[in-house]
Design a protein around this motif. Structure first.
Motif, PDB file in Angstrom:
ATOM      1  N   ASN A  52     -17.809   2.783  44.772  1.00 34.82           N
ATOM      2  CA  ASN A  52     -16.636   2.417  45.402  1.00 34.82           C
ATOM      3  C   ASN A  52     -16.239   3.778  46.319  1.00 34.82           C
ATOM      4  N   ILE A  54     -13.460   4.854  46.751  1.00 39.50           N
ATOM      5  CA  ILE A  54     -12.232   5.535  46.083  1.00 39.50           C
ATOM      6  C   ILE A  54     -12.921   6.517  44.902  1.00 39.50           C
ATOM      7  N   LEU A  55     -13.575   5.767  44.100  1.00 36.96           N
ATOM      8  CA  LEU A  55     -14.369   6.574  42.953  1.00 36.96           C
ATOM      9  C   LEU A  55     -15.158   7.640  43.539  1.00 36.96           C
ATOM     10  N   ILE A  58     -12.894  10.590  44.162  1.00 32.97           N
ATOM     11  CA  ILE A  58     -12.437  11.028  42.881  1.00 32.97           C
ATOM     12  C   ILE A  58     -13.781  11.961  42.418  1.00 32.97           C
ATOM     13  N   PHE A 121     -13.567   8.066  35.231  1.00 32.25           N
ATOM     14  CA  PHE A 121     -13.325   7.074  36.582  1.00 32.25           C
ATOM     15  C   PHE A 121     -14.753   6.968  37.037  1.00 32.25           C
ATOM     16  N   VAL A 122     -15.695   7.806  36.794  1.00 28.90           N
ATOM     17  CA  VAL A 122     -17.049   7.837  37.620  1.00 28.90           C
ATOM     18  C   VAL A 122     -18.135   7.477  36.642  1.00 28.90           C
TER      19      VAL A 122
ATOM     20  N   LEU B  33      -3.736   9.611  41.613  1.00 26.69           N
ATOM     21  CA  LEU B  33      -5.109   9.818  41.345  1.00 26.69           C
ATOM     22  C   LEU B  33      -5.231   8.451  40.345  1.00 26.69           C
ATOM     23  N   VAL B  36      -4.573   4.686  41.459  1.00 22.10           N
ATOM     24  CA  VAL B  36      -5.594   4.123  42.499  1.00 22.10           C
ATOM     25  C   VAL B  36      -7.071   4.134  41.939  1.00 22.10           C
ATOM     26  N   GLY B  37      -7.331   5.136  41.190  1.00 19.84           N
ATOM     27  CA  GLY B  37      -8.641   5.127  40.381  1.00 19.84           C
ATOM     28  C   GLY B  37      -8.879   4.060  39.268  1.00 19.84           C
ATOM     29  N   ALA B  40      -9.170   1.070  41.412  1.00 16.76           N
ATOM     30  CA  ALA B  40     -10.774   0.927  41.957  1.00 16.76           C
ATOM     31  C   ALA B  40     -11.699   0.658  40.866  1.00 16.76           C
ATOM     32  N   LYS B  41     -11.466   1.134  39.855  1.00 17.52           N
ATOM     33  CA  LYS B  41     -12.419   1.137  38.550  1.00 17.52           C
ATOM     34  C   LYS B  41     -12.488  -0.387  38.066  1.00 17.52           C
TER      35      LYS B  41
END
Lengths: 314, 51
Positions: A52, A54-55, A58, A121-122, B33, B36-37, B40-41
Motif C-alpha cells: 500500500n 501509504i504504508l 511510512i 504498520f509494515v 501518521l 492514515v496508517g 491504510a493498514k
C-alpha cells in the motif's frame, strides 16, 4: 525553618538552551539520511509484490527516522572526538548548544519510535532489520569498532548497507538473494569511499586518534586496498542485471561506471607514496558518491519505466 | 516581593519558539501518521471486531 535557610540566596545557575530546531535536525545527519532514504526507497521499489503506497511512505519514513536516530546516538557517543576534528567541531554537542544527555534521550526515543512504527504498520521483519541496523551503527560501529581497528568502516559499513534490504523486506516480508546483492553493493563500496576521504583527511583522524587505514597501515597499503575493493564492487554491481532483476540499461551503465571507478582507484594507487594525495583522492571520493547514487538511480529509473509500461498496457 | 522568574534573552526566546514550532509540527505529523496508517493498514476492517 531557620533564619539562615530563609534568607539563603539561590546561586544555582540555570542554563537555558539556545538550541534551535535546526540543531536537532543536524543531529540526524541529514546528508547521510538522504542517501539512506534513497537506497531504502530503491529497495522497496525493486522488490517484487505490492505494498500500500501509504504504508510504503511510512516504511521510508521509519528508515529515515531510524537513520537519524543512529546519527544522534553516534554524535552522543563521539562528542569527545567530534570536538577535536575540524570537520565535526561545530556539531551541536561540541559547540555547546545541546547537552549529551539530551542527545542520548533524543536518539533513543527516535529509535524506539521508528522500530515500533515499522513493526505496527509494515511488518516485523522490516522492524527487526531496522532495529538491528540502529544497533549495528550505534553499538558495533560507533562504540566498538571505530576506535579499535582500522577495519572499522569495512565491518561498520554494513549499517549503511541495510536500508535497501529493509525496503525490500517491507514489501516481501523476506530477505532474498536479490536484496543481499543490493546490500553487498553498498557494503563493498563503503571502504574505498571512506578510505579515499581518509587519505586527504588523515590529519584530522590522527588528531582524534581514530585508527583509520592511512594512519595505521600507511598510505601505500590503503591505496592498494582501495583498488582491491573497487575490483570487488564493480562486478558485484553488475549482478542485478546478470540475475535478471535489472534491465540491460542498468547492465551497460554499471559496467561503464564500474570501469571508471576502477580507473580512479588505479590512479590513486599508482600515485607515488608521499606525493600530495589531495587531488586524486578527492576525485576518487567525489566519483564514489556519484557511482553509488547513479547505480541506484538507474535501477530506480528502469523500475519506474517498467511499472509505467505495465500500467499503460493494463 | 521579588520577581524570581527567569528572564529569557532574545536569543533564548527565538530558540524556544523554534523548538516549540518543531515539536508542534512533529506531534501533528505523528497524529496524521497514526490516523492514515491505521486507515491504510486496516481500512474498513477497523470496525470488524468482536464486541
Amino acid at each position: 525553618m531557620s533564619l539562615i535557610e530563609k534568607n539563603a540566596t539561590v546561586d544555582t545557575v540555570i542554563e537555558l538552551s539556545e538550541a534551535n530546531a535546526s540543531d536537532y535536525i543536524a543531529l540526524l545527519k541529514p546528508r547521510v539520511m538522504s542517501l539512506v532514504v534513497f537506497t531504502g526507497f530503491v529497495g522497496l521499489m525493486a522488490a517484487p509484490g505490492h505494498i500500500n503506497p501509504i504504508l510504503g511512505v511510512i516504511a521510508i519514513l521509519c528508515i529515515a527516522v531510524g537513520a537519524g536516530a543512529s546519527g544522534a546516538l553516534n554524535m552522543w557517543y563521539d562528542s569527545d572526538i567530534d570536538a577535536v576534528m575540524k570537520r565535526t567541531a561545530n556539531r551541536p554537542i561540541p559547540a555547546g548548544r545541546i547537552s549529551r544527555e539530551e542527545v542520548l534521550t533524543f536518539g533513543l526515543l527516535l529509535s524506539a519510535f521508528s522500530v515500533v512504527t515499522m513493526g505496527l504498520f509494515v511488518n516485523e521483519l522490516a522492524a527487526f532489520l531496522l532495529a538491528f541496523t540502529i544497533f549495528f551503527y550505534a553499538v558495533i560501529y560507533t562504540m566498538w569498532l571505530k576506535r579499535s581497528t582500522p577495519q572499522n568502516i569495512v565491518i561498520g559499513g554494513a549499517a549503511g548497507a541495510f536500508p535497501p534490504m529493509i525496503g525490500w523486506a517491507a514489501v516481501t516480508n523476506s530477505v532474498s538473494i536479490e536484496s543481499v546483492v543490493l546490500f553487498l553493493i553498498i557494503f563493498l563500496w563503503t571502504p574505498p569511499h571512506f578510505w579515499a576521504l581518509s587519505l586527504f583527511m588523515s590529519d584530522d583522524y590522527e588528531k582524534a586518534k581514530i585508527p583509520m587505514m592511512p594512519n595505521v597501515w600507511g598510505e601505500a597499503s590503503t591505496k592498494f586496498q582501495i583498488f582491491l575493493y573497487t575490483l570487488l564492487v564493480a562486478p558485484v554491481a553488475v549482478l542485478p542485471w546478470v540475475m535478471g532483476f535489472a534491465g540491460s540499461v542498468y547492465g551497460v551503465f554499471s559496467i561503464a561506471v564500474g570501469a571508471l571507478f576502477i580507473f580512479y582507484a588505479w590512479v590513486v594507487w599508482r600515485a607515488p607514496v608521499g606525493a600530495p594525495m589531495i587531488k586524486p583522492a578527492k576525485k576518487m571520493f567525489a566519483f564514489s558518491i556519484f557511482y553509488l547514487f547513479s547505480l541506484y538511480a538507474v535501477l530506480l529509473g528502469e523500475i519506474l519505466v517498467r511499472k509505467a509500461l505495465l500500467l499503460a498496457g493494463a | 516581593m521579588s520577581d524570581d522568574r527567569v528572564t529569557l534573552t532574545p536569543k533564548q526566546k527565538r530558540a524556544q519558539r523554534s523548538r516549540s514550532i518543531a515539536l508542534a509540527l512533529a506531534l501533528a505529523a505523528f497524529v496524521i501518521l497514526v490516523y492514515v496508517g491505521t486507515w491504510a493498514k486496516l481500512g474498513a476492517r477497523i470496525l470488524d471486531r468482536q464486541m
